[in-house]
Design a protein around this motif. Sequence first.
Motif, PDB file in Angstrom:
ATOM      1  N   ILE A 190      -4.305 102.867  34.099  1.00  9.16           N
ATOM      2  CA  ILE A 190      -3.175 101.920  33.430  1.00  9.16           C
ATOM      3  C   ILE A 190      -4.114 101.291  32.136  1.00  9.16           C
ATOM      4  N   VAL A 191      -3.430 101.191  31.095  1.00 12.98           N
ATOM      5  CA  VAL A 191      -4.073 100.733  29.964  1.00 12.98           C
ATOM      6  C   VAL A 191      -3.240  99.345  29.388  1.00 12.98           C
ATOM      7  N   TRP A 192      -3.913  98.375  28.916  1.00 20.97           N
ATOM      8  CA  TRP A 192      -3.367  97.157  28.312  1.00 20.97           C
ATOM      9  C   TRP A 192      -4.127  96.887  27.027  1.00 20.97           C
ATOM     10  N   PRO A 193      -3.647  97.259  25.981  1.00 21.07           N
ATOM     11  CA  PRO A 193      -4.287  97.281  24.797  1.00 21.07           C
ATOM     12  C   PRO A 193      -3.825  96.116  23.679  1.00 21.07           C
ATOM     13  N   HIS A 194      -3.886  94.769  24.390  1.00 20.61           N
ATOM     14  CA  HIS A 194      -3.245  93.868  23.323  1.00 20.61           C
ATOM     15  C   HIS A 194      -4.193  92.653  23.285  1.00 20.61           C
ATOM     16  N   ARG A 195      -3.906  91.986  22.248  1.00 26.79           N
ATOM     17  CA  ARG A 195      -4.718  90.762  21.933  1.00 26.79           C
ATOM     18  C   ARG A 195      -4.998  89.855  23.113  1.00 26.79           C
ATOM     19  N   TRP A 196      -6.239  89.390  23.034  1.00 28.02           N
ATOM     20  CA  TRP A 196      -6.501  88.609  24.447  1.00 28.02           C
ATOM     21  C   TRP A 196      -6.026  87.094  24.191  1.00 28.02           C
ATOM     22  N   GLU A 197      -4.805  86.765  24.237  1.00 29.02           N
ATOM     23  CA  GLU A 197      -4.401  85.533  23.872  1.00 29.02           C
ATOM     24  C   GLU A 197      -3.180  85.345  24.744  1.00 29.02           C
ATOM     25  N   PHE A 198      -2.776  84.002  24.705  1.00 27.73           N
ATOM     26  CA  PHE A 198      -1.721  83.516  25.662  1.00 27.73           C
ATOM     27  C   PHE A 198      -0.226  84.294  25.541  1.00 27.73           C
ATOM     28  N   PHE A 219      -6.106 102.208  41.622  1.00 23.82           N
ATOM     29  CA  PHE A 219      -5.815 102.733  40.205  1.00 23.82           C
ATOM     30  C   PHE A 219      -7.158 102.406  39.498  1.00 23.82           C
ATOM     31  N   LYS A 220      -7.249 102.905  38.185  1.00 25.01           N
ATOM     32  CA  LYS A 220      -8.068 102.656  37.197  1.00 25.01           C
ATOM     33  C   LYS A 220      -7.570 101.690  35.916  1.00 25.01           C
ATOM     34  N   LEU A 221      -8.352 101.090  35.342  1.00 28.54           N
ATOM     35  CA  LEU A 221      -7.740 100.157  34.339  1.00 28.54           C
ATOM     36  C   LEU A 221      -8.630 100.065  33.059  1.00 28.54           C
ATOM     37  N   SER A 222      -8.068 100.180  31.960  1.00 32.11           N
ATOM     38  CA  SER A 222      -8.670  99.811  30.485  1.00 32.11           C
ATOM     39  C   SER A 222      -8.138  98.812  29.858  1.00 32.11           C
ATOM     40  N   ILE A 223      -9.000  97.677  29.722  1.00 34.98           N
ATOM     41  CA  ILE A 223      -8.568  96.534  29.103  1.00 34.98           C
ATOM     42  C   ILE A 223      -9.068  96.481  27.591  1.00 34.98           C
ATOM     43  N   LEU A 224      -8.439  96.816  26.761  1.00 41.00           N
ATOM     44  CA  LEU A 224      -8.585  96.997  25.447  1.00 41.00           C
ATOM     45  C   LEU A 224      -8.071  95.783  24.453  1.00 41.00           C
ATOM     46  N   GLY A 225      -7.936  96.091  23.144  1.00 41.10           N
ATOM     47  CA  GLY A 225      -7.416  94.829  22.524  1.00 41.10           C
ATOM     48  C   GLY A 225      -8.581  94.098  22.075  1.00 41.10           C
ATOM     49  N   GLU A 226      -8.147  92.981  20.925  1.00 40.56           N
ATOM     50  CA  GLU A 226      -9.233  92.330  20.610  1.00 40.56           C
ATOM     51  C   GLU A 226      -9.319  90.829  21.083  1.00 40.56           C
ATOM     52  N   PRO A 227     -10.470  90.404  21.556  1.00 48.91           N
ATOM     53  CA  PRO A 227     -10.866  89.327  22.014  1.00 48.91           C
ATOM     54  C   PRO A 227     -11.257  88.215  20.784  1.00 48.91           C
ATOM     55  N   PHE A 228     -10.998  87.031  21.187  1.00 49.69           N
ATOM     56  CA  PHE A 228     -11.376  86.075  20.163  1.00 49.69           C
ATOM     57  C   PHE A 228     -12.188  84.825  20.748  1.00 49.69           C
ATOM     58  N   THR A 229     -12.671  83.830  19.938  1.00 55.48           N
ATOM     59  CA  THR A 229     -13.817  83.070  20.434  1.00 55.48           C
ATOM     60  C   THR A 229     -13.292  82.298  21.754  1.00 55.48           C
ATOM     61  N   ASP A 230     -11.986  81.673  21.617  1.00 56.66           N
ATOM     62  CA  ASP A 230     -11.452  81.147  22.946  1.00 56.66           C
ATOM     63  C   ASP A 230     -10.613  82.089  23.596  1.00 56.66           C
ATOM     64  N   ASN A 231     -10.989  82.924  24.402  1.00 57.08           N
ATOM     65  CA  ASN A 231     -10.261  83.859  25.185  1.00 57.08           C
ATOM     66  C   ASN A 231      -9.755  83.001  26.432  1.00 57.08           C
ATOM     67  N   PRO A 232      -8.428  83.328  26.937  1.00 57.59           N
ATOM     68  CA  PRO A 232      -8.165  82.906  28.272  1.00 57.59           C
ATOM     69  C   PRO A 232      -8.951  83.272  29.369  1.00 57.59           C
ATOM     70  N   PRO A 233      -9.238  82.181  30.210  1.00 57.37           N
ATOM     71  CA  PRO A 233     -10.188  82.249  31.241  1.00 57.37           C
ATOM     72  C   PRO A 233     -10.072  83.492  32.435  1.00 57.37           C
ATOM     73  N   ILE A 234      -8.997  83.867  32.061  1.00 55.82           N
ATOM     74  CA  ILE A 234      -8.418  84.927  33.285  1.00 55.82           C
ATOM     75  C   ILE A 234      -9.194  86.353  33.020  1.00 55.82           C
TER      76      ILE A 234
END
Length: 370
Positions: A190-198, A219-234
């Motif tokens: 499973i892939v989740w390729p989104h910005r790391w925002e709310f 399952f296997k997982l790839s968390i992609l996308g762009e993180p930022f300075t204030d990422n959600p704690p999750i």
Amino acid sequence: MQVLSYPKVMFIEPFYGGSHKVLIDTFTGSLTDYEIITLPAKKWHWRARCGALSLHELIPSITSEKILFCSSVLNLAELLGLRPDLQPLKKVVYFHENQLIYPVRDIKERDVQYSYNQIITCIAADVVLFNSYFNQSSFLDNIKKITKLLPDWRPKNLKQKIECKCQVLYFPMDFSHISAHDKLTNILHIVWPHRWEFDKGPEDFFSVLMKLKEEKIPFKLSILGEPFTDNPPIFTTIKLVLKEEILNFGYIQSKSDYYNILASSHVVVSTAKHEFFGVAMLEAVYCGCYPLAPNSLVYPEIYPSNCLYSNLEDLQNRLKAFCVDPSQAVEARRQLIIDFDKYSSKTVVPKFKQIINNLVYFLFYLKENR
């Protein structure tokens, strides 16, 4: 219509990064005479509030420019007030998103400044382009909700004044460097390729994955996308809790490596609360992933109904079925029919040039009939 040579276009972008940069780079690749004035893609909220002030001294004096192209991050009306010499140019604004429906718990909590900026930008523009019909309709249909928040002296007929300027021009996707590969079907990837925002709904996505893990569904997982300075704690939590499932975690600098990860994945998931096109989703699907997205926002415009889930329980059940038998996801993707050509830069760029050509013709017609 007489076809004229394309004019010099001035691209002004206060947030030159991500899809905003890709759009300008794609359009300028088809032009021979243009100028680009930009600010770095950082602190989006400050760019939206103060971009015109920051840019007005960076923009050179007008010489042969005929067209001004900007995104809706820029307060165009404010810029024209600071630089009245730009007023004679034909002004085109492109909406990657709109702030009128940014998810908030209560309409009174909305920071109206961003919506206000985008509304008066449309009033100041000659042509308003949206990257999807959903983006266009959600903007136009919510103008009145925003103006109702004004205590008095509310302007009338704004929707009608803006609607006549609007067109849909899909984001130009470059599929030339992307390809799909045969996928292994022993464990679902499973892939989740989104910005790391709310607004991309990471909490919803991870809550579904946690329920699958509790049921001991592999399952296997790839968390992609762009993180930022204030990422959600999750994201910090999930990196620890799903460490055995995670194959890739974080932004992938190399585009080829990024596409290889997409090509190795079976399913791409969106849990977005705010989406108007979804470049990352479409790239993943082109790479051979089966999309699972909410039955809302822009997704019904792009994907067939069998790719759309009704709620998180529905998403969980669909993922569970694919986890139990990953070959189902592969077969479902094989049967999926999407017209990628309509989103391709080979299709979109000529449409953009035609819009520019129409504006040139209009200027030529005015000059000849004075």
